[in-house]
Design a protein around this motif. Structure first.
Motif: not given
Length: 135
Positions: A11-36
């Motif tokens: 449920d993260a927004s596109v903006v949140q995902a983009a900021r996280l990727m930029e801040r942490r310097g990653v090119k791919r971001l796994p999307v995980v549910d509440g159970r991991g």
């Protein structure tokens, strides 16, 4: 891969995902549910594609969302799109209707922000900081 892995929620927004990727310097971001559990992967290319829509296409989809959400009452609402930012103006009956329209609008691909300039006839929303106590 980093340890621990940098992940995001579905449920993260596109903006949140983009900021996280930029801040942490990653090119791919796994999307995980509440159970991991892995439910998808977001790439930089995915994020750029979202922002690569012209204002006319965004405007048409926003109009469709407004009509679906409010029916004929949507005629009293105007949505102007400039550089992916949508400004909602006009009048709705209830504050909750306006908040719902803003959420629907923000979910449209290519929308980078929503300015809510709607007027409301009735404020039917209780602020989050107000707690009701039964006596």
């Amino acid at each position: 891969m980093s340890a621990p892995p940098v992940t995001t929620a579905p449920d993260a927004s596109v903006v949140q995902a983009a900021r996280l990727m930029e801040r942490r310097g990653v090119k791919r971001l796994p999307v995980v549910d509440g159970r991991g559990r892995l439910v998808g992967i977001v790439t930089r290319r995915d994020l750029l594609r979202v922002f690569d829509r012209d204002d006319a296409a965004i405007s048409a989809e926003v109009r469709h969302e407004l009509d679906d959400a409010l029916g004929s009452a949507a005629r009293a609402v105007e949505a102007r799109v400039e550089d992916g930012r949508v400004r909602l103006s006009g009048r709705v009956d209830r504050r909750s209707d306006g908040e719902r329209l803003a959420r629907h609008t923000a979910s449209v691909e290519g929308v980078v922000g929503v300015d809510d300039a709607l007027s409301r006839r009735v404020d039917d929303v209780v602020p989050a900081h107000v707690q009701w106590r039964a006596r």
